[in-house]
Write an enzyme that holds these catalytic residues in place. Sequence first.
Site, PDB file in Angstrom:
ATOM      1  N   LYS A  38      28.137  18.539  -6.217  1.00  0.00           N
ATOM      2  CA  LYS A  38      28.315  17.325  -5.170  1.00  0.00           C
ATOM      3  C   LYS A  38      27.702  16.017  -5.963  1.00  0.00           C
ATOM      4  O   LYS A  38      27.142  16.214  -6.911  1.00  0.00           O
ATOM      5  CB  LYS A  38      27.436  17.579  -3.854  1.00  0.00           C
ATOM      6  CG  LYS A  38      25.708  17.746  -4.252  1.00  0.00           C
ATOM      7  CD  LYS A  38      25.059  18.054  -3.167  1.00  0.00           C
ATOM      8  CE  LYS A  38      23.359  18.154  -3.552  1.00  0.00           C
ATOM      9  NZ  LYS A  38      22.768  16.814  -4.099  1.00  0.00           N
TER      10      LYS A  38
ATOM     11  N   LYS B 183      18.671  19.284  -4.155  1.00  0.00           N
ATOM     12  CA  LYS B 183      18.955  18.349  -5.377  1.00  0.00           C
ATOM     13  C   LYS B 183      18.842  17.009  -5.020  1.00  0.00           C
ATOM     14  O   LYS B 183      19.360  16.765  -3.886  1.00  0.00           O
ATOM     15  CB  LYS B 183      20.309  18.929  -5.826  1.00  0.00           C
ATOM     16  CG  LYS B 183      20.441  20.470  -6.545  1.00  0.00           C
ATOM     17  CD  LYS B 183      19.641  20.383  -7.755  1.00  0.00           C
ATOM     18  CE  LYS B 183      19.531  21.780  -8.359  1.00  0.00           C
ATOM     19  NZ  LYS B 183      18.424  22.731  -7.669  1.00  0.00           N
ATOM     20  N   ASP B 184      18.960  16.215  -5.910  1.00  0.00           N
ATOM     21  CA  ASP B 184      18.753  14.945  -5.757  1.00  0.00           C
ATOM     22  C   ASP B 184      20.017  14.442  -5.393  1.00  0.00           C
ATOM     23  O   ASP B 184      21.045  14.894  -5.469  1.00  0.00           O
ATOM     24  CB  ASP B 184      18.547  14.251  -7.110  1.00  0.00           C
ATOM     25  CG  ASP B 184      17.965  12.904  -7.157  1.00  0.00           C
ATOM     26  OD1 ASP B 184      17.594  12.463  -6.122  1.00  0.00           O
ATOM     27  OD2 ASP B 184      17.636  12.440  -8.185  1.00  0.00           O
ATOM     28  N   LYS B 185      19.928  13.216  -4.580  1.00  0.00           N
ATOM     29  CA  LYS B 185      21.234  12.534  -4.040  1.00  0.00           C
ATOM     30  C   LYS B 185      21.975  11.817  -5.175  1.00  0.00           C
ATOM     31  O   LYS B 185      23.294  12.033  -5.271  1.00  0.00           O
ATOM     32  CB  LYS B 185      20.832  11.805  -2.925  1.00  0.00           C
ATOM     33  CG  LYS B 185      22.117  11.057  -2.348  1.00  0.00           C
ATOM     34  CD  LYS B 185      21.792  10.070  -1.219  1.00  0.00           C
ATOM     35  CE  LYS B 185      23.111   9.504  -0.345  1.00  0.00           C
ATOM     36  NZ  LYS B 185      22.801   8.590   0.563  1.00  0.00           N
TER      37      LYS B 185
ATOM     38  N   LYS C 244      20.581   5.847 -14.455  1.00  0.00           N
ATOM     39  CA  LYS C 244      21.260   6.007 -12.856  1.00  0.00           C
ATOM     40  C   LYS C 244      22.329   4.780 -12.710  1.00  0.00           C
ATOM     41  O   LYS C 244      22.478   4.320 -11.614  1.00  0.00           O
ATOM     42  CB  LYS C 244      20.604   6.208 -11.838  1.00  0.00           C
ATOM     43  CG  LYS C 244      19.747   7.687 -11.963  1.00  0.00           C
ATOM     44  CD  LYS C 244      18.954   8.218 -10.557  1.00  0.00           C
ATOM     45  CE  LYS C 244      18.288   9.510 -10.938  1.00  0.00           C
ATOM     46  NZ  LYS C 244      17.837  10.066  -9.549  1.00  0.00           N
TER      47      LYS C 244
END
Length: 663
Positions: free
Chosen positions: A271, A300-302, A26
Amino acid sequence: MKQDGDGAGLPACFVSNHEGFLGSMKRFIRDFVVTEIDVHGQQVNAAAAPAAPHCSQKSNSRCKQDWQVAEEHPFSADCRFDLTISSPDTLDLSMILGQAVSEQLEQFVVSLRDDVMEEDGGGDNPGNKELSLGSFTDKYQRANVHRAVRHCFPFLMTVTIQPEIRVREDPDYRELSQLVSEEEAEDFFRFIDAKVQDSSYTFHPDDNKEHRTAVHHFLNRRFGKLVETKSFGEHERTAISVRLRERGRPKKRSADERKEEDVYTAFTLCKENLETLEAISYMAATLGVLPSDFTYAGTKDKRAVTYQSMVVKKVSPQRLMEKRAEFEKRGMRLSQIRSVAEPLKLGRLQGNHFDLVVRNVRPHGAEEAHGGAEKQRHLAALVEEALENVKARGFVNYYGPQRFGTGQGVQSDQVGLALLQEDMVTAVRLFFSPEDGDDPQSQAKRHFLQTDNAKESLALMPVSKARERLMLRALNRYGTGPEGCAKAWLSLPHGMRVFYPHAYCSRVWNEAVAHRLATLGHKVRQGDLVWRQGAEKVDDNEESSAAKIHVVTEQEEQQGVYSLAQVLLPMPGNTVKYPENGVGAWYRERLARDGLESCRFRVGSLKMNLPGCYRPLLANLCNLTYHLHSKEEGAGQVLTLNFDLDSSCYATICLREIMKCDP
C-alpha cells in the site's frame, strides 16, 4: 553520551558522540519503503525480490528483541493488547450505505428512540415504523449490511425482501430492555449476533429471584435453540450467564455458507499513503465482509510504501484475485494470494526491513548544500563515522513521534492521561482538539468544542475519519456529560481505546530512559533490571515475565557482568516491577506529578487493563548497507540506507541517532 533538545517533544540522549549530518526524509512516498520480515526471517515480498535474512543471535547477539510486539505506527502493540478490529464499528456505515442513506438511518434511529419515550403519551408505535436501506444485489454486501447495522444499532432488526433491505425496531430487544438495562440489552444482542464459538455473556448480578426467572423465561422462549442459561453465585451476587450451544447456529445458513466460514486466504498487501486500518476498511466494503475478518501481524506507517502479510476469512483466493484491479485504484496491490489453514496472529513477525532515501545530505552548520571534492570527502567521512558508530553501538530505543500523533496540537499521551485519571469529558475534548488550519476535520472538531453539538459536527466530519465519526455518533446519542463521554469511548474498538493510555505510558518510558542515562550514565548499575540468564524470551503471559526479571546486585555492577544493551526499563502497568535505584524513585515521582500515584492502570468503565511490559534501553540495526552519491546537478548528495530492525523499533529514531537531528 551527547544530549540535546529537539522539536519533536522527545528527549535527546545519544549513545555515540559522532557529529552527524543534515538531510531530508520522506520528500517522496517511495523514499520510505517498509517490508515486513516474517517469523522465518524472510521479507514478505520475497517472491518479488530476494530477501536478506533477518538478524539472528548468531549474526548479532545484541538483536534479541523479537519478543516485543510493536510497529512504527500510532496503533502499535508492544504490550500485547489486542489490535484486531473487533467489530464493524471501524467501518463507517456511510462507506457501506452511502452518506445519504447513512444519515437517513441515523435520523430514523433518533425518531425511534423519541417515539419510545413518548409512547405512553399516545405517540406512534415504534414497531410500525420501517426504513428502506436500498437494494443490494451482491449477497456478500447484503451480509455486511445486516451485520454492520445490527452491531451499530442492536435494537434494530434487518429484513431482506430480495434484494431490498429494510430496518425496523426489534421487538425482542424492546422486551429484553424492559427486563434489564439498555446497555446490557445492547451487549447481549451483539453477543447473539456475533455467534463466537464457546463464548458466553453474563448479566449484572441480580438479587431478585422472581426477576431472574422472568429473564430466564424470556431468553429460553426467544433464543432457546441458540443458547442455554444458568444462574450462579450466592445471594445478592447471583447473576445469569448465557452460553452459546455447541452447535447453536441459525438453521437458515446453507451448507455453502457454513463452508465459507472456514475459508482463509493469505496475501501480501503493498500500500502507498494509506493506513493499515483504512486499507482494511476499503477491502472489507468491497468484498462484503467485516473488518474483523482480516488479520495481520502488525500495522504499518501511512506515509510510506509498505509490504505486509494479511489473512482474510470467508473469501476464496479466486474471489480475491478478481478484486485486485479495484484495489489497485486505491493504491493497494495484492500478491502471493494463496489458501491457508488459519488466521494471522498479531505480532507474528520478526521485524521490518527498511529501504530509505535521505536527500540533500550536508554537514551540520554548512552554508552550502554541496561543494568541491574536499567537501564531498569530508561529508563521506561524516556519514561513514555516523553509520559505523550506530552499527557497533546501537541507539537509544525511544518510542518515535508516530506513537504520540505527529502534527497534532494535543498529542495522544495527553488524552491517555485524562483516561487514566478517569476524566472522560476532558479526554473527549482533548480528542477533538483541532489542528492548525481550516481543513474539514479541524472545522468539525472546532465546531464541536464551540457548540457541544455532536449532530452538526458529525455532518461536518469527513467520511474517512472513522474514529471521530464513531465518537460523535455516540455523543449525539448519549449526550456530552460524563456518562455520554464514557459511552463515546466505549464506541471505539478496544485496540483504538487502549492506544491512548499506552501513548501516555510510552511518553513516561521515553523520559525514564533520558533520566537513566543522564543520572547513571552508560554503565550497568546496582538496581537496574535485566532478564534472568536464559530467560531473555518473554512468554505471552505478562505476569510470568515479571518473575524473569533480575535486579542487578552491587557485586554484579563491580564485576561488569551485564552490558548496557541488556538493561530493561518498564512500561508503567499493574504487573511490572520498577528499578531498585534512583530510576525507580523517579517513576514514582513522575506518576505522582500526574496524579497517578495510586493508579492501578485499570479503567473499569472502559474495560481497559494495562499490565505493562519491559523494553530494552538500547536497540540495534542489522544487515546495514549504505551508499552516498550525487543525483542530478544541483540536487546535493543523496544517502540510500538499507537495514533491518526488530518489530518494536522505530526507523526514525535510528536515523535520529545517525544524523544527530530529526530527519
